[in-house]
Design an enzyme around this catalytic site. Structure first.
Site, PDB file in Angstrom:
ATOM      1  N   GLU A  31       0.834  -1.219   0.000  1.00 40.27           N
ATOM      2  CA  GLU A  31       0.000   0.000   0.000  1.00 40.27           C
ATOM      3  C   GLU A  31       0.860   1.257   0.000  1.00 40.27           C
ATOM      4  O   GLU A  31       0.683   2.156   0.842  1.00 40.27           O
ATOM      5  CB  GLU A  31      -0.960  -0.009   1.188  1.00 40.27           C
ATOM      6  N   GLU A  34      -5.635  -8.190  -1.072  1.00 39.91           N
ATOM      7  CA  GLU A  34      -6.342  -7.964   0.195  1.00 39.91           C
ATOM      8  C   GLU A  34      -7.768  -7.551  -0.127  1.00 39.91           C
ATOM      9  O   GLU A  34      -7.992  -6.739  -1.033  1.00 39.91           O
ATOM     10  CB  GLU A  34      -5.709  -6.834   1.032  1.00 39.91           C
TER      11      GLU A  34
END
Ligand code: BG6
Length: 493
Positions: free
Chosen positions: A178, A377
């Protein structure tokens, strides 16, 4: 619901990160990481970042769910679910305890040998993130984290060490988890977890974020090149948090604002995929007078180190609106510029639940990057109730995953988007990254542990465990298996 199957080589699995499951924070030579100096917080609070370890606080990542010692039993459960792959990360400070050490820590390297061997024993392909919010803390105190160019070398040395060591055990890699979270530069948590940076008085956090982000995309590009030399079959991806930002209305100013928000959130992957900076950003940084340290050599590295695929997390969508006194750049500040989307519900933690946003995200990324995509995810944090007979009836989790997988299938089968795999967050209950809570549960496997670290650490299969097992068994064709109080499978296991 469509009943078409997904490709045979589709990688079904689940994800975790080292610091959120392993524990053993000071075992076998491991050094402190940024995760080890973050306290536990309540549902709507930010975790405190302490100076080193302060005995007055509880640090949930220190023991996490003890995966470091219990991984053989845990991997066995993942195999029972039918996992084809398992995404985890390598704790950088197990390998280089201080980050700037000359030699790697053999005990740390051995641990991941054993872990990957255990996965491979069950034909579970490891998918490994190099840096998932766990930079060695010494790099923060001595170098200021990724505000310092030297950290590029420390990172690439770490990458080279693990690429060489696990050359024949790991094929799928991700560089920075991320990486784009830190676009929310006013939030202390994101800059610290991603980059080991604390903003000093008088500093412009946006400028600091762009400088650190630059060093990270360069570090990622160098790592990609090193990895491909070590094993040309490596698939090395970038990883972004994909939250599409919708315009709040059809007002042209809102459309422009949302467009800028998307450009700002995804400049990281633009660079990692395209190998160059997008034009708007070059002009923007110039107009803001940021005067960043970006060299010709850096630009060459970026061009030479583009990624093979794009991994992303998807939890929620956002919405934004232009303000009445918007500047001509439609400058995006994520702390201030998001608005409520009344069309989508929110989780208990205020995260927008928007399954259709996943189809939109897959199409958007496909149109923009023309690369294989990997959903690494996706999931919902929720309070689970353990019954007296050790069952967890998590219908809300099944519903969330069902709705999202359905949208993924529509994107793949109807829209032709190439998706390599799907690893929901999380394979097993973890310590929440943003709050440090255990009670914000994501897993298919329940861990008997409370927010204060008490509990037996026993593992129990949730209803979602059996449901997901069936999804994998049918390669995504059947998402509607009933599992619950009246179901025989969950009763007898
Ligand atoms: C992503 C992270 O931000 O979302 C994970 O990659 C994290 O590390 C997950 O756990 C869920 O967020 P949280 O804050 O609820 O744990």
């Amino acid at each position: 619901m469509t009943t078409k199957q997904l490709p045979n080589d589709f990688l079904w699995g689940g994800a975790v990160a080292a610091h959120q499951v392993e524990g053993a924070y000071n075992v076998d030579g491991k050094g402190l990481s940024v995760a080890d100096v973050m306290t536990s917080a309540g549902t709507h609070d930010e975790r405190k970042i302490t100076k080193g370890i302060d005995p007055n606080y509880f640090y949930p990542n220190h023991n996490a769910v003890d995966f470091y010692h219990q991984y053989p039993e845990d991997i066995k459960l993942l195999a029972e679910m039918g996992f084809k792959c398992f995404r985890t990360s390598i704790a950088w400070s197990r390998i280089f305890p201080n980050g700037d050490d000359q030699e790697p820590n053999e005990a740390g390297l051995k641990f991941y040998d054993k872990l990957f061997d255990e996965c491979l024993k069950y034909n579970i392909e490891p998918v490994v993130t190099l840096s998932h919010f766990e930079m060695p803390y010494h790099l923060v105190t001595e170098y200021g984290g990724f505000r310092n160019r030297k950290v590029i070398d420390f990172f690439t040395k770490f990458a080279e060490t693990v690429f060489k060591r696990y050359r024949d055990k790991v094929k799928y890699w991700l560089t920075f988890n991320e990486i784009n979270n830190q676009i929310n530069y006013d939030r202390a948590f994101t800059l610290f977890t991603n980059s080991g940076i604390k903003i000093k008085p008088g500093e412009n956090p946006e400028k600091v974020m762009y400088q650190a982000g630059h060093y990270e995309v360069v570090a990622s590009a160098i790592a990609v090149q090193i990895g491909h030399k070590i094993n040309p079959d490596f698939e090395i991806g970038a990883m972004v948090a994909m939250s599409p930002v919708y315009p709040a209305t059809d007002k042209p100013e809102d459309i422009l604002k949302a467009q800028r928000a998307m450009q700002a959130r995804y400049w990281f992957s633009d660079v990692q995929v395209e190998g160059k900076y997008p034009s708007w950003l070059v002009n923007y940084q110039d107009a803001k007078g940021f005067d960043l340290d970006i060299t010709e050599k850096d630009l060459q590295e970026l061009a030479a180190g583009t990624v093979d695929y794009l991994g992303f997390s998807y939890y929620m969508s956002f919405a934004t609106a232009a303000s009445p006194n918007e500047d001509e750049y439609y400058s995006y500040n994520e702390t201030n510029d998001l608005v409520t989307n009344s069309y989508v519900p929110q989780s208990d933690w205020g995260w927008q639940v928007d399954p259709k946003g996943l189809r939109y995200a897959l199409n958007w990324l496909n149109d923009r990057y023309h690369l294989p995509l990997f959903i690494v995810e996706n999931g919902i944090g929720a309070i689970d109730q353990l019954t007296n007979d050790h069952k967890i009836h998590d219908q809300y989790r099944i519903k969330y995953l069902q709705d999202h997988i359905e949208q993924m299938k529509l994107a793949m089968l109807n829209d032709g988007v190439k998706v390599m795999g799907y690893t929901p967050w999380s394979a097993i209950d973890i310590v929440s990254a943003s709050t440090g809570q255990l009670s914000k549960r994501y897993g298919f496997i329940y861990v008997d542990e409370n927010d204060d670290g008490s509990g037996s650490l026993a593992r129990y299969k949730k209803d979602s465990f059996y449901w997901y097992q069936h999804v994998i068994e049918t390669n995504g064709a059947d998402l509607s298996k009933t599992v619950g109080e009246n179901d025989e499978a969950s009763q007898s296991n």
